[in-house]
Design an enzyme around this catalytic site. Structure first.
Site, PDB file in Angstrom:
ATOM      1  N   ASN A 167       8.990  17.236   7.573  1.00 57.27           N
ATOM      2  CA  ASN A 167       7.604  18.216   7.273  1.00 57.27           C
ATOM      3  C   ASN A 167       6.681  17.713   8.303  1.00 57.27           C
ATOM      4  OD1 ASN A 167       5.788  19.422   6.369  1.00 57.27           O
ATOM      5  ND2 ASN A 167       5.486  18.309   4.339  1.00 57.27           N
ATOM      6  N   TRP A 168       6.224  18.564   9.510  1.00 58.24           N
ATOM      7  CA  TRP A 168       5.297  18.036  10.460  1.00 58.24           C
ATOM      8  C   TRP A 168       3.849  18.525   9.941  1.00 58.24           C
ATOM      9  CZ3 TRP A 168       7.210  20.999  15.540  1.00 58.24           C
ATOM     10  CH2 TRP A 168       8.648  20.197  15.847  1.00 58.24           C
ATOM     11  N   LYS A 169       3.819  19.192   8.630  1.00 60.82           N
ATOM     12  CA  LYS A 169       2.573  19.312   8.289  1.00 60.82           C
ATOM     13  C   LYS A 169       1.388  20.224   9.073  1.00 60.82           C
ATOM     14  CE  LYS A 169       3.107  15.850   5.169  1.00 60.82           C
ATOM     15  NZ  LYS A 169       2.476  14.844   4.266  1.00 60.82           N
ATOM     16  N   SER A 224       6.584   8.172   2.239  1.00 62.57           N
ATOM     17  CA  SER A 224       6.426   6.941   3.200  1.00 62.57           C
ATOM     18  C   SER A 224       7.921   6.477   3.404  1.00 62.57           C
ATOM     19  CB  SER A 224       5.672   5.849   2.487  1.00 62.57           C
ATOM     20  OG  SER A 224       4.175   6.322   2.451  1.00 62.57           O
ATOM     21  N   HIS A 262       5.263  21.713  -2.181  1.00 70.43           N
ATOM     22  CA  HIS A 262       4.934  20.287  -1.780  1.00 70.43           C
ATOM     23  C   HIS A 262       3.632  20.033  -2.539  1.00 70.43           C
ATOM     24  CE1 HIS A 262       3.259  17.325   0.764  1.00 70.43           C
ATOM     25  NE2 HIS A 262       4.597  17.049   1.229  1.00 70.43           N
ATOM     26  N   GLY A 291       7.635  13.036   6.137  1.00 67.76           N
ATOM     27  CA  GLY A 291       6.099  13.439   6.672  1.00 67.76           C
ATOM     28  C   GLY A 291       5.559  12.841   7.970  1.00 67.76           C
ATOM     29  N   GLY A 292       4.816  11.752   7.922  1.00 65.26           N
ATOM     30  CA  GLY A 292       4.349  11.074   8.972  1.00 65.26           C
ATOM     31  C   GLY A 292       5.448  10.404  10.100  1.00 65.26           C
ATOM     32  N   GLU A 304       9.374  13.642  -4.665  1.00 61.31           N
ATOM     33  CA  GLU A 304       8.290  13.042  -3.691  1.00 61.31           C
ATOM     34  C   GLU A 304       7.161  12.482  -4.942  1.00 61.31           C
ATOM     35  OE1 GLU A 304       8.193  14.511   0.270  1.00 61.31           O
ATOM     36  OE2 GLU A 304       7.089  16.024  -0.782  1.00 61.31           O
ATOM     37  N   GLU A 345       1.052  18.523  -1.659  1.00 61.76           N
ATOM     38  CA  GLU A 345      -0.488  19.239  -1.103  1.00 61.76           C
ATOM     39  C   GLU A 345      -0.566  20.651  -1.354  1.00 61.76           C
ATOM     40  OE1 GLU A 345       0.531  17.795   2.914  1.00 61.76           O
ATOM     41  OE2 GLU A 345       0.703  15.765   2.251  1.00 61.76           O
TER      42      GLU A 345
HETATM   43  C1  PEP Z   1       5.883  14.532   2.656  1.00 58.59           C
HETATM   44  O1  PEP Z   1       4.530  14.792   3.082  1.00 58.59           O
HETATM   45  O2  PEP Z   1       6.661  15.247   2.259  1.00 58.59           O
HETATM   46  C2  PEP Z   1       5.952  12.924   2.971  1.00 58.59           C
HETATM   47  C3  PEP Z   1       6.963  12.629   2.672  1.00 58.59           C
HETATM   48  O3  PEP Z   1       5.055  12.346   3.730  1.00 58.59           O
HETATM   49  P1  PEP Z   1       5.167  10.886   4.230  1.00 58.59           P
HETATM   50  O4  PEP Z   1       6.496  10.734   4.800  1.00 58.59           O
HETATM   51  O5  PEP Z   1       4.020  10.957   5.302  1.00 58.59           O
HETATM   52  O6  PEP Z   1       4.795  10.149   3.160  1.00 58.59           O
END
Ligand code: PEP
Length: 252
Positions: free
Chosen positions: A9-11, A212, A94, A233-234, A166, A96
């Site tokens: 997920n590049w956001k 994470s 999600h 994500g990141g 998540e 967010e």
């Molecule tokens: C996400 O936003 O779906 C996510 C899992 O982010 P991160 O891996 O950065 O915690």
């Protein structure tokens, strides 16, 4: 058969040029094996990224879709429009979106249905905030999100859905759920699906972990019997981290 999936997920990151570069690198490095890899890009990247995907195990996804089919909804992007770019997946619900844009279960349920009507596979996100876990309400919260978001789907639609657990306190914080915490919730989700749709459907549902996840913890998380991959994500923003997570499956 339950699928193993790693979705990035590049956001709201990457210019178009940077996104294409990243997608090209991932496309080069993805191996044709049993792991499905999905790149969930910003809307504006979708059709261009689609052009660089040549591997059978690499797929394209969006990060959201409108709860309306079409019409006068300025700034929205419909499931049909997403599908027309070549995307196969769409993230729905999600945390967010739930928190910053106040997306509630009933709205997410509409989005899931529109995604399915347009041949998109929803990656339906659920997860509790820290306060809810500390209060011991996390299981109820997740169950309610799943029931409200998905459980009025007929079985022929439900089988297409991918679920991502998540925990919100783990997203972007560097603090992942432990393997035990992830397995516990994934098993609870699978049992909930079994109660509603039966054991065989539950067994075939892919349940991803997100929060994470990184190359150093992916193997430990993915080894659990009810964890079928990750929503990343990141660590999806660099090919080395993302592929490190994808390749964790080959060590299991
Ligand atoms: C996400 O936003 O779906 C996510 C899992 O982010 P991160 O891996 O950065 O915690």
């Amino acid at each position: 058969m339950r699928k193993k999936i790693v979705a990035g997920n590049w956001k709201m990151n990457k210019t178009l040029a940077d996104g294409i570069e990243l997608a090209k690198t991932v496309n080069r490095q993805v191996e044709e094996n049993s792991v499905i890899v999905v790149l969930c890009t910003p809307f504006i990247h979708l059709s261009e990224v689609n052009k660089v995907i040549t591997k059978d195990s690499l797929f394209l996804g969006a990060q959201n879709c409108s709860s309306e089919a079409s019409g006068a909804f300025t700034g929205e992007v419909s499931a049909q429009m997403i599908r027309s770019t070549g995307a196969d997946y769409v993230i729905i619900g999600h945390s967010e979106r739930r928190s910053y844009y106040h997306e509630v279960d009933s709205l997410l349920n509409k989005k899931v249905k529109l995604a399915l009507e347009n041949d998109l596979i929803p990656i339906f996100c659920c997860g509790e905030i820290l306060k809810e876990r500390q209060a011991g309400n996390h299981i109820q919260v997740v169950k309610t999100q799943i029931k409200n978001g998905l459980f009025d789907l007929p079985v022929e639609d439900f089988i297409k859905v991918v679920i991502a657990y998540e925990p919100v306190w783990a997203i972007g914080t560097g603090v992942n759920a432990t393997a035990e915490q992830a397995q516990e919730m994934h098993k609870i989700i699978r049992d909930l699906i079994a109660d509603r749709y039966g054991n065989q459907i539950a067994d075939n549902t892919s349940i991803l972990y997100g929060g994470s996840c990184k190359p150093s913890n992916a193997k430990e998380l993915f080894t659990n019997p009810d964890v079928d991959g990750g929503l990343i994500g990141g660590a999806s923003l660099t090919s080395s981290d993302f592929m490190g997570i994808v390749n964790a499956f080959t060590e299991i």
